[in-house]
Scaffold this motif. Structure first.
Motif, PDB file in Angstrom:
ATOM      1  N   MET A  35       0.841  -1.201   0.000  1.00 43.12           N
ATOM      2  CA  MET A  35       0.000   0.000   0.000  1.00 43.12           C
ATOM      3  C   MET A  35       0.875   1.250   0.000  1.00 43.12           C
ATOM      4  N   THR A  36       1.907   1.250   0.840  1.00 40.82           N
ATOM      5  CA  THR A  36       2.779   2.419   0.939  1.00 40.82           C
ATOM      6  C   THR A  36       3.512   2.683  -0.375  1.00 40.82           C
ATOM      7  N   GLY A  37       4.052   1.615  -0.972  1.00 39.50           N
ATOM      8  CA  GLY A  37       4.789   1.784  -2.221  1.00 39.50           C
ATOM      9  C   GLY A  37       3.915   2.300  -3.349  1.00 39.50           C
ATOM     10  N   ASN A  38       2.724   1.740  -3.510  1.00 41.70           N
ATOM     11  CA  ASN A  38       1.835   2.166  -4.593  1.00 41.70           C
ATOM     12  C   ASN A  38       1.260   3.554  -4.340  1.00 41.70           C
ATOM     13  N   LEU A  39       0.949   3.874  -3.087  1.00 38.61           N
ATOM     14  CA  LEU A  39       0.484   5.231  -2.766  1.00 38.61           C
ATOM     15  C   LEU A  39       1.589   6.256  -3.015  1.00 38.61           C
ATOM     16  N   MET A  40       2.831   5.872  -2.718  1.00 39.95           N
ATOM     17  CA  MET A  40       3.959   6.764  -2.989  1.00 39.95           C
ATOM     18  C   MET A  40       4.078   7.033  -4.489  1.00 39.95           C
ATOM     19  N   MET A  41       3.923   5.975  -5.319  1.00 42.59           N
ATOM     20  CA  MET A  41       3.986   6.171  -6.764  1.00 42.59           C
ATOM     21  C   MET A  41       2.891   7.113  -7.239  1.00 42.59           C
ATOM     22  N   LEU A  42       1.674   6.950  -6.722  1.00 37.56           N
ATOM     23  CA  LEU A  42       0.575   7.836  -7.098  1.00 37.56           C
ATOM     24  C   LEU A  42       0.866   9.277  -6.709  1.00 37.56           C
ATOM     25  N   LEU A  43       1.376   9.470  -5.499  1.00 35.51           N
ATOM     26  CA  LEU A  43       1.675  10.817  -5.005  1.00 35.51           C
ATOM     27  C   LEU A  43       2.765  11.479  -5.826  1.00 35.51           C
ATOM     28  N   VAL A  44       3.838  10.745  -6.094  1.00 33.00           N
ATOM     29  CA  VAL A  44       4.964  11.317  -6.821  1.00 33.00           C
ATOM     30  C   VAL A  44       4.569  11.666  -8.255  1.00 33.00           C
ATOM     31  N   ILE A  45       3.845  10.778  -8.923  1.00 29.65           N
ATOM     32  CA  ILE A  45       3.422  11.038 -10.311  1.00 29.65           C
ATOM     33  C   ILE A  45       2.470  12.225 -10.369  1.00 29.65           C
ATOM     34  N   ILE A  70      -3.207  -1.447  -5.716  1.00 31.41           N
ATOM     35  CA  ILE A  70      -3.824  -1.178  -4.414  1.00 31.41           C
ATOM     36  C   ILE A  70      -5.141  -1.934  -4.303  1.00 31.41           C
ATOM     37  N   CYS A  71      -5.931  -1.922  -5.368  1.00 31.77           N
ATOM     38  CA  CYS A  71      -7.198  -2.666  -5.371  1.00 31.77           C
ATOM     39  C   CYS A  71      -6.941  -4.165  -5.218  1.00 31.77           C
ATOM     40  N   PHE A  72      -5.965  -4.671  -5.957  1.00 24.51           N
ATOM     41  CA  PHE A  72      -5.594  -6.082  -5.896  1.00 24.51           C
ATOM     42  C   PHE A  72      -5.295  -6.506  -4.457  1.00 24.51           C
ATOM     43  N   SER A  73      -4.426  -5.728  -3.800  1.00 23.26           N
ATOM     44  CA  SER A  73      -4.035  -6.060  -2.436  1.00 23.26           C
ATOM     45  C   SER A  73      -5.204  -5.931  -1.468  1.00 23.26           C
ATOM     46  N   SER A  74      -6.026  -4.904  -1.663  1.00 20.20           N
ATOM     47  CA  SER A  74      -7.142  -4.652  -0.748  1.00 20.20           C
ATOM     48  C   SER A  74      -8.195  -5.749  -0.815  1.00 20.20           C
ATOM     49  N   VAL A  75      -8.281  -6.433  -1.941  1.00 16.39           N
ATOM     50  CA  VAL A  75      -9.296  -7.479  -2.105  1.00 16.39           C
ATOM     51  C   VAL A  75      -8.932  -8.729  -1.297  1.00 16.39           C
ATOM     52  N   THR A  76      -7.662  -9.118  -1.321  1.00 18.84           N
ATOM     53  CA  THR A  76      -7.280 -10.417  -0.768  1.00 18.84           C
ATOM     54  C   THR A  76      -6.571 -10.344   0.577  1.00 18.84           C
ATOM     55  N   VAL A  77      -5.689  -9.360   0.759  1.00 15.74           N
ATOM     56  CA  VAL A  77      -4.803  -9.370   1.925  1.00 15.74           C
ATOM     57  C   VAL A  77      -5.547  -9.219   3.260  1.00 15.74           C
ATOM     58  N   VAL A 118      -0.673 -11.088  -4.420  1.00 16.79           N
ATOM     59  CA  VAL A 118      -0.054 -10.370  -3.303  1.00 16.79           C
ATOM     60  C   VAL A 118       1.359  -9.895  -3.651  1.00 16.79           C
ATOM     61  N   VAL A 119       2.198 -10.813  -4.145  1.00 21.94           N
ATOM     62  CA  VAL A 119       3.608 -10.478  -4.366  1.00 21.94           C
ATOM     63  C   VAL A 119       3.778  -9.474  -5.511  1.00 21.94           C
ATOM     64  N   THR A 120       3.072  -9.686  -6.628  1.00 23.16           N
ATOM     65  CA  THR A 120       3.220  -8.777  -7.771  1.00 23.16           C
ATOM     66  C   THR A 120       2.824  -7.345  -7.430  1.00 23.16           C
ATOM     67  N   PRO A 121       1.656  -7.107  -6.791  1.00 23.10           N
ATOM     68  CA  PRO A 121       1.345  -5.723  -6.382  1.00 23.10           C
ATOM     69  C   PRO A 121       2.361  -5.152  -5.400  1.00 23.10           C
ATOM     70  N   LEU A 122       2.998  -6.030  -4.612  1.00 27.50           N
ATOM     71  CA  LEU A 122       3.999  -5.572  -3.647  1.00 27.50           C
ATOM     72  C   LEU A 122       5.268  -5.090  -4.346  1.00 27.50           C
ATOM     73  N   VAL A 123       5.747  -5.842  -5.335  1.00 25.15           N
ATOM     74  CA  VAL A 123       7.054  -5.540  -5.931  1.00 25.15           C
ATOM     75  C   VAL A 123       6.979  -4.544  -7.086  1.00 25.15           C
ATOM     76  N   ASN A 124       5.791  -4.323  -7.666  1.00 24.33           N
ATOM     77  CA  ASN A 124       5.691  -3.403  -8.805  1.00 24.33           C
ATOM     78  C   ASN A 124       6.246  -2.012  -8.517  1.00 24.33           C
ATOM     79  N   PRO A 125       5.922  -1.374  -7.370  1.00 30.40           N
ATOM     80  CA  PRO A 125       6.500  -0.041  -7.106  1.00 30.40           C
ATOM     81  C   PRO A 125       8.017  -0.068  -7.045  1.00 30.40           C
ATOM     82  N   PHE A 126       8.598  -1.141  -6.508  1.00 29.91           N
ATOM     83  CA  PHE A 126      10.060  -1.234  -6.434  1.00 29.91           C
ATOM     84  C   PHE A 126      10.653  -1.442  -7.824  1.00 29.91           C
ATOM     85  N   ILE A 127       9.975  -2.249  -8.648  1.00 26.22           N
ATOM     86  CA  ILE A 127      10.460  -2.483 -10.012  1.00 26.22           C
ATOM     87  C   ILE A 127      10.516  -1.165 -10.782  1.00 26.22           C
TER      88      ILE A 127
END
Length: 282
Positions: free
Chosen positions: A1-11, A33-40, A240-249
């Motif tokens: 959540m933090t990584g994807n929100l950071m990407m949204l904020l920065v862009i 964010i939606c992906f993670s919010s559905v399952t996690v 879970v893992v793909t939404p997690l690592v996308n911001p780092f990628i």
């Protein structure tokens, strides 16, 4: 959540990133964010509690939003491949090919196709009957596991799911492959090695995301429903893992994003410091 929100904020905050590539990336971050919010959240609840239950309606709701996020994301990845094709193969016409109107239309089209695919797959499943309590040997609800619990005839629902998944999966894969075939051909014709390296680097993040999502999702849905550890691993990887690592990628491999993060932090830091000082003065 933090990584994807950071990407949204920065862009959103950095004008240097107001380009089609980062416009699509912001929507990818929102989808993650939606992906993670559905399952996690439900996954964490089940891990921490003794009673691990979910209603049929709750399971269908989870399936709906999971399928919606996934179908929209695969369409968006195909759109991002076309964006890279336009940037590398037709750099002089890139501004015309990727106008603001077209970019918004492609994103709206991705969401619309994702919703259509979800409705086509979910609506037949809503009429299924369940004869008692069953166990899903899984971390989250998905249609293959859901079908296995029904005492109704699932042949029509399964055929609809199979056709929809193949149409969207193979269709978007073909668009991505077609775009990258032209991209690779163009890059190989570049005379300078630095130019080839720069062109390849602009595509590496997108290709990594495509391989992570498509690879794990295809392997998960091609495997029979058995609750095996390998099946669970693939399921967790794409949900879970793909939404997690996308911001780092996209941040660690991208100099523009790293520079934008530094600029944003420099802008935020004085405001934060002034706010702390005012609190201390009071």
């Amino acid at each position: 959540m933090t990584g994807n929100l950071m990407m949204l904020l920065v862009i959103k905050a950095d004008s240097h990133l107001h380009t089609p590539m980062y416009f699509f990336l912001s929507h990818l971050s929102f989808l993650d964010i939606c992906f993670s919010s559905v399952t996690v959240p439900k996954l964490l609840e089940n891990l921490l509690s003794q009673k691990k239950t979910i209603s049929v309606k709750g399971c269908l709701t989870q399936v709906f939003f999971l399928f919606m996020s996934g179908a929209t994301e695969v369409c968006l990845l195909a759109v991002m491949a076309y964006d890279r094709f336009a940037a590398i193969c037709h750099p002089l016409l890139y501004g015309q090919m990727m106008s603001n109107l077209l970019c918004k239309g492609l994103v709206c089209g991705s969401w619309s196709l994702g919703l259509l695919a979800t409705l086509l797959s979910i609506l037949p499943a809503m009429s299924l009957d369940f004869c008692g309590d069953y166990t899903i040997h899984h971390y989250s609800c998905d249609l293959p596991s859901f079908f296995a619990l029904s005492c109704s005839d699932i042949s029509n629902s399964f055929i609809v799911l199979l056709c929809t998944s193949l149409l969207y999966g193979i269709g978007t894969c073909f668009l991505i492959f077609y775009s990258y075939a032209h991209i690779v051909s163009t890059i190989l014709n570049i005379s300078s090695s630095s130019g080839r390296s720069k062109a390849f680097s602009t595509c590496s993040s997108h290709l990594t995301t495509v391989l992570l999502l498509y690879g794990s999702a295809f392997l998960r849905y091609l495997m029979p429903v058995s609750g095996s550890p390998l099946e669970l691993i693939f399921s967790v990887q794409y949900s879970v893992v793909t939404p997690l690592v996308n911001p780092f990628i996209y941040s660690l491999k991208n100099k523009e994003v790293k520079a934008a993060v530094k600029r944003t932090l420099r802008e935020i830091s004085p405001l934060f410091a002034n706010h702390i000082q005012r609190m201390l003065d009071k």
